[in-house]
Design an enzyme around this catalytic site. Sequence first.
Site, PDB file in Angstrom:
ATOM      1  N   CYS B 113       0.871  -1.176   0.000  1.00  0.00           N
ATOM      2  CA  CYS B 113       0.000   0.000   0.000  1.00  0.00           C
ATOM      3  C   CYS B 113       0.910   1.229   0.000  1.00  0.00           C
ATOM      4  O   CYS B 113       1.721   1.391   0.911  1.00  0.00           O
ATOM      5  CB  CYS B 113      -0.884   0.003   1.237  1.00  0.00           C
ATOM      6  SG  CYS B 113      -1.633   1.619   1.504  1.00  0.00           S
ATOM      7  N   ASN B 147      10.704  -1.821  -8.263  1.00  0.00           N
ATOM      8  CA  ASN B 147      10.638  -2.509  -9.561  1.00  0.00           C
ATOM      9  C   ASN B 147       9.258  -2.336 -10.160  1.00  0.00           C
ATOM     10  O   ASN B 147       8.251  -2.547  -9.469  1.00  0.00           O
ATOM     11  CB  ASN B 147      10.896  -4.012  -9.357  1.00  0.00           C
ATOM     12  CG  ASN B 147      10.920  -4.796 -10.657  1.00  0.00           C
ATOM     13  OD1 ASN B 147      11.810  -4.593 -11.478  1.00  0.00           O
ATOM     14  ND2 ASN B 147       9.913  -5.631 -10.857  1.00  0.00           N
ATOM     15  N   GLU B 148       9.187  -1.947 -11.413  1.00  0.00           N
ATOM     16  CA  GLU B 148       7.923  -1.912 -12.159  1.00  0.00           C
ATOM     17  C   GLU B 148       6.761  -1.426 -11.301  1.00  0.00           C
ATOM     18  O   GLU B 148       5.737  -2.103 -11.169  1.00  0.00           O
ATOM     19  CB  GLU B 148       7.628  -3.296 -12.738  1.00  0.00           C
ATOM     20  CG  GLU B 148       8.633  -3.700 -13.805  1.00  0.00           C
ATOM     21  CD  GLU B 148       8.349  -5.065 -14.442  1.00  0.00           C
ATOM     22  OE1 GLU B 148       7.513  -5.809 -13.897  1.00  0.00           O
ATOM     23  OE2 GLU B 148       8.954  -5.366 -15.480  1.00  0.00           O
ATOM     24  N   CYS B 153      -4.372   0.869  -4.614  1.00  0.00           N
ATOM     25  CA  CYS B 153      -4.838   0.434  -3.305  1.00  0.00           C
ATOM     26  C   CYS B 153      -6.060   1.266  -2.945  1.00  0.00           C
ATOM     27  O   CYS B 153      -6.158   2.433  -3.316  1.00  0.00           O
ATOM     28  CB  CYS B 153      -3.738   0.594  -2.263  1.00  0.00           C
ATOM     29  SG  CYS B 153      -4.241   0.000  -0.614  1.00  0.00           S
ATOM     30  N   CYS B 158      -5.378   4.890   2.353  1.00  0.00           N
ATOM     31  CA  CYS B 158      -5.388   5.585   1.065  1.00  0.00           C
ATOM     32  C   CYS B 158      -6.550   6.584   1.016  1.00  0.00           C
ATOM     33  O   CYS B 158      -6.399   7.699   0.510  1.00  0.00           O
ATOM     34  CB  CYS B 158      -5.461   4.583  -0.085  1.00  0.00           C
ATOM     35  SG  CYS B 158      -3.872   3.747  -0.354  1.00  0.00           S
ATOM     36  N   GLU B 305      15.309  -4.129 -18.997  1.00  0.00           N
ATOM     37  CA  GLU B 305      14.972  -5.546 -19.139  1.00  0.00           C
ATOM     38  C   GLU B 305      14.484  -5.840 -20.549  1.00  0.00           C
ATOM     39  O   GLU B 305      13.765  -5.052 -21.158  1.00  0.00           O
ATOM     40  CB  GLU B 305      13.837  -5.961 -18.170  1.00  0.00           C
ATOM     41  CG  GLU B 305      14.190  -5.918 -16.712  1.00  0.00           C
ATOM     42  CD  GLU B 305      13.086  -6.502 -15.832  1.00  0.00           C
ATOM     43  OE1 GLU B 305      12.212  -7.226 -16.366  1.00  0.00           O
ATOM     44  OE2 GLU B 305      13.084  -6.215 -14.628  1.00  0.00           O
ATOM     45  N   TRP B 313       4.953 -15.354 -19.411  1.00  0.00           N
ATOM     46  CA  TRP B 313       3.627 -14.915 -18.965  1.00  0.00           C
ATOM     47  C   TRP B 313       2.731 -14.474 -20.112  1.00  0.00           C
ATOM     48  O   TRP B 313       1.587 -14.098 -19.877  1.00  0.00           O
ATOM     49  CB  TRP B 313       3.774 -13.789 -17.939  1.00  0.00           C
ATOM     50  CG  TRP B 313       4.696 -12.707 -18.386  1.00  0.00           C
ATOM     51  CD1 TRP B 313       6.029 -12.622 -18.145  1.00  0.00           C
ATOM     52  CD2 TRP B 313       4.354 -11.576 -19.187  1.00  0.00           C
ATOM     53  NE1 TRP B 313       6.554 -11.499 -18.744  1.00  0.00           N
ATOM     54  CE2 TRP B 313       5.547 -10.841 -19.378  1.00  0.00           C
ATOM     55  CE3 TRP B 313       3.181 -11.100 -19.764  1.00  0.00           C
ATOM     56  CZ2 TRP B 313       5.586  -9.655 -20.131  1.00  0.00           C
ATOM     57  CZ3 TRP B 313       3.217  -9.933 -20.504  1.00  0.00           C
ATOM     58  CH2 TRP B 313       4.410  -9.220 -20.680  1.00  0.00           C
ATOM     59  N   GLU B 353       8.453 -17.579 -12.916  1.00  0.00           N
ATOM     60  CA  GLU B 353       9.230 -17.143 -14.075  1.00  0.00           C
ATOM     61  C   GLU B 353      10.313 -18.131 -14.476  1.00  0.00           C
ATOM     62  O   GLU B 353      11.231 -17.774 -15.208  1.00  0.00           O
ATOM     63  CB  GLU B 353       9.802 -15.740 -13.831  1.00  0.00           C
ATOM     64  CG  GLU B 353       8.689 -14.700 -13.726  1.00  0.00           C
ATOM     65  CD  GLU B 353       9.189 -13.276 -13.624  1.00  0.00           C
ATOM     66  OE1 GLU B 353       8.414 -12.359 -13.947  1.00  0.00           O
ATOM     67  OE2 GLU B 353      10.349 -13.062 -13.221  1.00  0.00           O
ATOM     68  N   HIS B 356      11.058 -18.303 -18.105  1.00  0.00           N
ATOM     69  CA  HIS B 356      11.456 -17.060 -18.772  1.00  0.00           C
ATOM     70  C   HIS B 356      12.913 -17.211 -19.188  1.00  0.00           C
ATOM     71  O   HIS B 356      13.746 -17.693 -18.419  1.00  0.00           O
ATOM     72  CB  HIS B 356      11.291 -15.890 -17.801  1.00  0.00           C
ATOM     73  CG  HIS B 356      11.388 -14.545 -18.459  1.00  0.00           C
ATOM     74  ND1 HIS B 356      12.565 -14.033 -18.925  1.00  0.00           N
ATOM     75  CD2 HIS B 356      10.436 -13.624 -18.755  1.00  0.00           C
ATOM     76  CE1 HIS B 356      12.337 -12.840 -19.463  1.00  0.00           C
ATOM     77  NE2 HIS B 356      11.041 -12.570 -19.375  1.00  0.00           N
TER      78      HIS B 356
END
Lengths: 666, 666, 666
Positions: B113, B147-148, B153, B158, B305, B313, B353, B356
């Site tokens: 969150c 990351n990404e 939320c 929030c 990446e 995926w 993954e 991958h």
Amino acid sequence: MAFFKNMLFGGDYNPEQWPEEIWVEDMRILNLAKINSATINVFSWAQLQPDEETYDFSTLDKIVEMLTKHKYQIVLATSTAALPAWMSRRYPDVNRTDFEGRAHKFGQRHNACPNSPTFRKFSAKLAGKLGERYGHLENVVCWHISNEYGGNCYCENCAKEFRVWLKKKYHTIEALNKAWNMAFWGHTLYSWEDVVVPNALGDAIGTEKTAFAGLSIDYRRFMSDSILRNFTDEKAAIKQHDPKTAITTNLMGTFKDLDYFKWAKEMDIVSWDNYPSYDTPISLTAMRHDLMRGLKDGQSFMLMEQTPSQQNWQPYNSLKRPGQMKNMSYQAVAHGADTIQFFQLRRSVGACEKFHGAVIEHVGNEHTRVFRETAELGQELEKLGDTLLDAVTPAKVGIIFDWSNYWGLEYTSGPTIELQYVDQIHHYYQELFARNIDVDMVSINGDFEKYDLLIAPCLYMINQEQAQKIDAYVNNGGHFVTTMMSGLVDETDNVHLGGYPGPLKETLGIWVEEFDALPPEKTTQVVFNDGTVSDCRMLCDIIHPNTAEVLANYGKGEFYADTPVITRNQKGSGMAYYVGTMLSETGMKRLFDELLKALPIETFDLPEGIEWKTRVKENQTYHFLLNHKNEPVTVTVPTAGKELLTETALSGTIELAPFDVKIIAE
Amino acid sequence: MAFFKNMLFGGDYNPEQWPEEIWVEDMRILNLAKINSATINVFSWAQLQPDEETYDFSTLDKIVEMLTKHKYQIVLATSTAALPAWMSRRYPDVNRTDFEGRAHKFGQRHNACPNSPTFRKFSAKLAGKLGERYGHLENVVCWHISNEYGGNCYCENCAKEFRVWLKKKYHTIEALNKAWNMAFWGHTLYSWEDVVVPNALGDAIGTEKTAFAGLSIDYRRFMSDSILRNFTDEKAAIKQHDPKTAITTNLMGTFKDLDYFKWAKEMDIVSWDNYPSYDTPISLTAMRHDLMRGLKDGQSFMLMEQTPSQQNWQPYNSLKRPGQMKNMSYQAVAHGADTIQFFQLRRSVGACEKFHGAVIEHVGNEHTRVFRETAELGQELEKLGDTLLDAVTPAKVGIIFDWSNYWGLEYTSGPTIELQYVDQIHHYYQELFARNIDVDMVSINGDFEKYDLLIAPCLYMINQEQAQKIDAYVNNGGHFVTTMMSGLVDETDNVHLGGYPGPLKETLGIWVEEFDALPPEKTTQVVFNDGTVSDCRMLCDIIHPNTAEVLANYGKGEFYADTPVITRNQKGSGMAYYVGTMLSETGMKRLFDELLKALPIETFDLPEGIEWKTRVKENQTYHFLLNHKNEPVTVTVPTAGKELLTETALSGTIELAPFDVKIIAE
Amino acid sequence: MAFFKNMLFGGDYNPEQWPEEIWVEDMRILNLAKINSATINVFSWAQLQPDEETYDFSTLDKIVEMLTKHKYQIVLATSTAALPAWMSRRYPDVNRTDFEGRAHKFGQRHNACPNSPTFRKFSAKLAGKLGERYGHLENVVCWHISNEYGGNCYCENCAKEFRVWLKKKYHTIEALNKAWNMAFWGHTLYSWEDVVVPNALGDAIGTEKTAFAGLSIDYRRFMSDSILRNFTDEKAAIKQHDPKTAITTNLMGTFKDLDYFKWAKEMDIVSWDNYPSYDTPISLTAMRHDLMRGLKDGQSFMLMEQTPSQQNWQPYNSLKRPGQMKNMSYQAVAHGADTIQFFQLRRSVGACEKFHGAVIEHVGNEHTRVFRETAELGQELEKLGDTLLDAVTPAKVGIIFDWSNYWGLEYTSGPTIELQYVDQIHHYYQELFARNIDVDMVSINGDFEKYDLLIAPCLYMINQEQAQKIDAYVNNGGHFVTTMMSGLVDETDNVHLGGYPGPLKETLGIWVEEFDALPPEKTTQVVFNDGTVSDCRMLCDIIHPNTAEVLANYGKGEFYADTPVITRNQKGSGMAYYVGTMLSETGMKRLFDELLKALPIETFDLPEGIEWKTRVKENQTYHFLLNHKNEPVTVTVPTAGKELLTETALSGTIELAPFDVKIIAE
């Protein structure tokens, strides 16, 4: 008794959304279009009641005052279709719990739990205050309670009230167990407290059905009744102060949630919102109009909402083509509308309906195609005045539409997921529409005797009295048609034992042994006695005629080839037809040729896309000739007379312009 | 300023997943491929902090030490993109509540969150400790926070922070009601506490939209800001100890959730993850590269990446064909990448993954196709050294990409569900791509003056200042193109009254009266002044030119046949074009011929599948010639020069091998 | 040992749903059909136990008494497959929590939380009481515990028990982290309390998978074990009173949820419910029968349920055609059934299965097609008596079916969403079926030595011992076939490092370097050494033969053209084949020609739609010749002999009527 002194022409008007300087423009522009009425106060609860103690009618006073000054008639709504935010927050019982079992917070509209004590108290109180304050005004010509009622709640309050409702209906838990066949899957209840609402946390199968259709259908009835009580709560509060003005709420055609026949008994006048999609068959819109007229046994209704141009919530929101809005407005009148009203008079500046059409577009002036077409219609309606008010449709054909059947057919498991009640009704309606035959949509508890022909597709759920009434109708000379999936179950979805179609077996003179469901990639054939061959699909009954004669057998293909599929049983002085499958177009035509040839019902063969409808008022007959095509069509007028819009005589073969409309006084 | 001293070549490396004896092999094998960098510590929070009190950097120390010893540059991640299990259990406020209103437990990643006080405290603390411990190392060349980033939320924390954010933006509840047009459906709020988060328990329509787009869009902005604050929390903690090393986080191209233009202001360098599907158009990948470069106004970015071979995926995870990975790597460089990095250096043994692709496959040695291709690329990059670092794209065409428009267009209700923002942008981008014209993707708040041509498809949401800036651009000689669904609403989705396209009306010299939505099965036609006929679809504006000239009218079919659909307005010394529909290929080609003929923009007509791009560095121009086809293509080199990979002169007509790449120093 | 003294013929019987006067009719009518058994008490818990303290067996006593009097054998169910309402209300722990994390209330069936202490106590108590009361009766020939076990629960009790289960399996949390590769995405756990159930609030991806397949698969195993413990709870309680009568529960063929091989060890006899859809391939039904027979290593099973005519819960519930029910009944016998039982003997009057077929239809008499066909079958079965009981299938071919592989293959992420375990198994099964070769479905832990040919499609998940057993089988002369997606992971979905197909590499003599996923619109080609060309699709392995010879290479199209796709490795005195793609029909035929030509396995080439199966009993061989087509088929009888149903000699070329069945004693 006509409710209005002329045809109401106007629509939803929400000036509280914009500054008062715009109101002046509104009055000027709407007047140019001969608009004579406004529906106001539909979603203003939060404004009228900013908190629990305070009511503030100052803005509404101003709106009413202005409209009154400009001689507008007012359809006054009660604003209770959307909860104020403070109420949602302070009294969570007003919010609904959904099918997934989730208690909602503030949001959306049509969002009140119908069994919330808080909601019931506050909504009736507001309606009473509105009745007291505005009920005496002469130009308040109609009350509009809430808006587009519907939906479900599955909260604890609803569960409690459901148990009360069930106790009143069934008296004992044993009777309830029997009604829902709870011995199946060991669901026997020993206490009313054991009753659980039919949502995803209980007996749900998928997103609507449950394992016990009797439970689902009773809950649907209970919800319809609960919400109806919200309507009558407010109605009673208004009537205390204003016992004379007609009260309505806007219905939605073939909407599934509410038993509109039961509702109509509590409504002074029916009103409804007509929102076809770009690809809705014109005959389906016609059928919905007829259903709305049928709710109060032929009494005229109000077209409360339609868009002047486009909608916003369809996947693809096409514009109505030039002339199309006028054409659709007159179609409503041809089927019984005494008003033509729009959602909305001026486009909202924001929120989810901002791209919904309006008489005054976002550009804010009268120089638009949509406005010009509205103004043309306004001038015509002004000319028509009260001519058509309260006219009636002289239908000799009735089609039964019944919400218990709607729910029953669609909540049952098997024999095929393709069965949709409205589709099945429309499948028969459209054959009459194509022949320009006036049709009434009739309650299963209605009066059948006035009809030469009574059609009841998929009369799945039927009790003994209803069956006896149909039998009497046939014995007395009526012609009755029903189909596969008829006579199967009683009011709580228990099968009538002893062979299908249950209590209709004698009337129809047949026994249906089995029904085969064909997957969508498969069809088989029907061969009429004269050799006509038609495809059929979806369901194929295997029929044994007792006293009935056979009109058609299955053709080659399935193991029931050469066995009966369409039968006719003479009973007393009438005839009872059974159609054991879903016929394709050829078969339907052939069937209706057969049905109609012995009856005094006039057929009008007009080009495709042309509609011919009749209304009668005080021995004066009016015909409507409508071109639903966006191209010119040449047509021979079935009945000569004076055309009311052009005030010229009309007869012989004429060319109708695209979307053209003629109203002919015979 | 170049961030790196040579092109970083490496990728995600997670040796903590396997025993140390394998690390030795890793070093040996990666070295064979000339890999010079590793991104580490991306998902190691649970390992670094086994409980609330304890931090344990021993494994990370070993990894850093080993990489340092082997002379690898390190991109050091902060590990905060996945919560430790103990934290999820002990401090449930760190877990998100989803659109359905469900509070989550431990699971997945990108799961914190953003407004959890616990998460904010612990994530910043960890980042600070990492900065303190490793920030001084010379070979830590970049910080990679989390990351990404993305997602939503809807928890109570929030909701509370949203109210604070709103108060700061709107100051009064009245201003908020006006901004979201809350008078519609009686949603007027009287207290900040009345604000409810826009999820399925509140105002949701479907799985993303709500009834009040203003609310949805503001919540989207708030979420983007909240998550950005997570980034700046960590950034500040690192900068305290290491003020010099560049800080990034890996973005995701045209990802919808976050306003990357706003984010880029807080990032030292942009990095992104490029994961096209097997059927992603090569021009869409190109557009995403250009967008990433555009985020910091043309500054080079990192390709953080890509897969060396296949993903796991996607529905169908095809292998990259021989040469394709190298081709796609150079395409990144051609569009502005200063690094080539993979997810991942060695395949994971288990979890989602494991299938991958990786530089070191499960077989664990260097004898694979994938490794060989990686090694070839490594040798080439080593040769290129710093040649291309920090080169810039000399684009004369800009396309506006704007996240508020992205959200606005896709959160609105109507006129058609087919409208997708990225598709509409790409529809224009691909025409320039086909002509091998360099393009910049530009913020709506960016600098337009450097472009000869500025294109803004579906510029739906625009304020007065933005419109004025565009008008000034045109007055000063710019050529500007926009389309249907432009100029309609302000920043909170309220319509600009007075006629579409609102504040762009004068610039464009037109008034759009209505827009018709065509269902997918329908098209109509556009006829250009020279007689060229093209299909068009989806939306058809009905346009009144004021000062504009008409370049094309609708062809036969709809009622707006022979009315204008493409217009051009001369304003000052510039031109403003309006395209009132979605043109098919023929129409787009014809339109761009028109647009470009008066401009000093060079077009390169090369065979389909061939891309030609240019970068400039210190007066040296480099051209990239890429064959995106898996077959040989004969092409005439537009500009002769020295090919850098082969170090030979290149000119005239040559045959490019499948997926071949040439880099030509002019 | 035969469990029954003749073939049981009957089905589910629920007279508690209707008044006792109907029971008399039931006895009369069922007797006409030679029905000799009834399965009773399947869903009567609420009736047997109206509250916590009270048990009431009076109705069940009456039913048992009546059936006994009329000499019916009884399959006595324990009723625990549906919770009583009072129990759901009073003890909410008996209700399940679903994948969405929602705690359910009363509703549906198969609804008990398997780890609810309340449910475990009450279900065992009821089973014990039934055992005590009815276990001594001679005509109680089988116990039927619960019904169609399956499903999932994610409640707190299940979470707690899951942790216990895990501790027992892994001993340390470190071992668990390794097994699930929790270092990936930083999921490392430090306490058993950190384990979270894999549902939508945790690690879910979509509606079934999670990010950690090891976790999902272990939870699936845990659920299978938990539910199995429900079965053994009841079994133990019954055995205390009735140690001799066989105990079963009705399984569901290739149902995914439960590891039926593990279950079968606890069952005295396997029974299952066969509900094909109208378009289920006949070979798939055959395969499911073989699987059910394989569960107890060839022991005969019970056909516990099938419909005599139609189902209700399919999308399209077609009738079984005349003769088809008999045909399908004999198909069951041909594959190992010792009983023919129906759901249901009389149609329910209401609830969701009222439109499911029954021996006695709603009409309530014997004058129906369905009844006549049932009676015909009854007469034949009476004649057959015990002739076929306990016969065995002399299969020389085994196909491995393994639930861990089922789960593993379908819970993994990548390489293609098209992979479905049952489809892949059936893809191979149907080739043997088309050649009328008897097949056993074998556990991966079963005995392979009796088979000449062992096929293991997609043997994705395999451990070292299993691989060694296969290797030994080949070394000892067995012929083994496996395919793409084999040998990849261990029991918790961690990849076998060192090159695919992991522990099968030596046996197969190959290394698979990569696998390419083709999207559905793409195929490529396989070319056999003799020039035969076949399409292939979905997945294409790139293979390096070590010791294997190449039987086919890829044809033109992809970059791996001319590389091996089908290989054969001689190992010891056996052969190991690898098929690196999904072959189309031509390729499968060619492959099986190759496989079979060296083996002593007889192929019977009969017309399409004809099935030939063999069973052996005490040196007597019986052949079944089944016409699955709804049309006459001419066929040459492979083996002459005495036909048992007609008691005439049969040989040469004959015409089989539609759905005809011949049983030939050789």
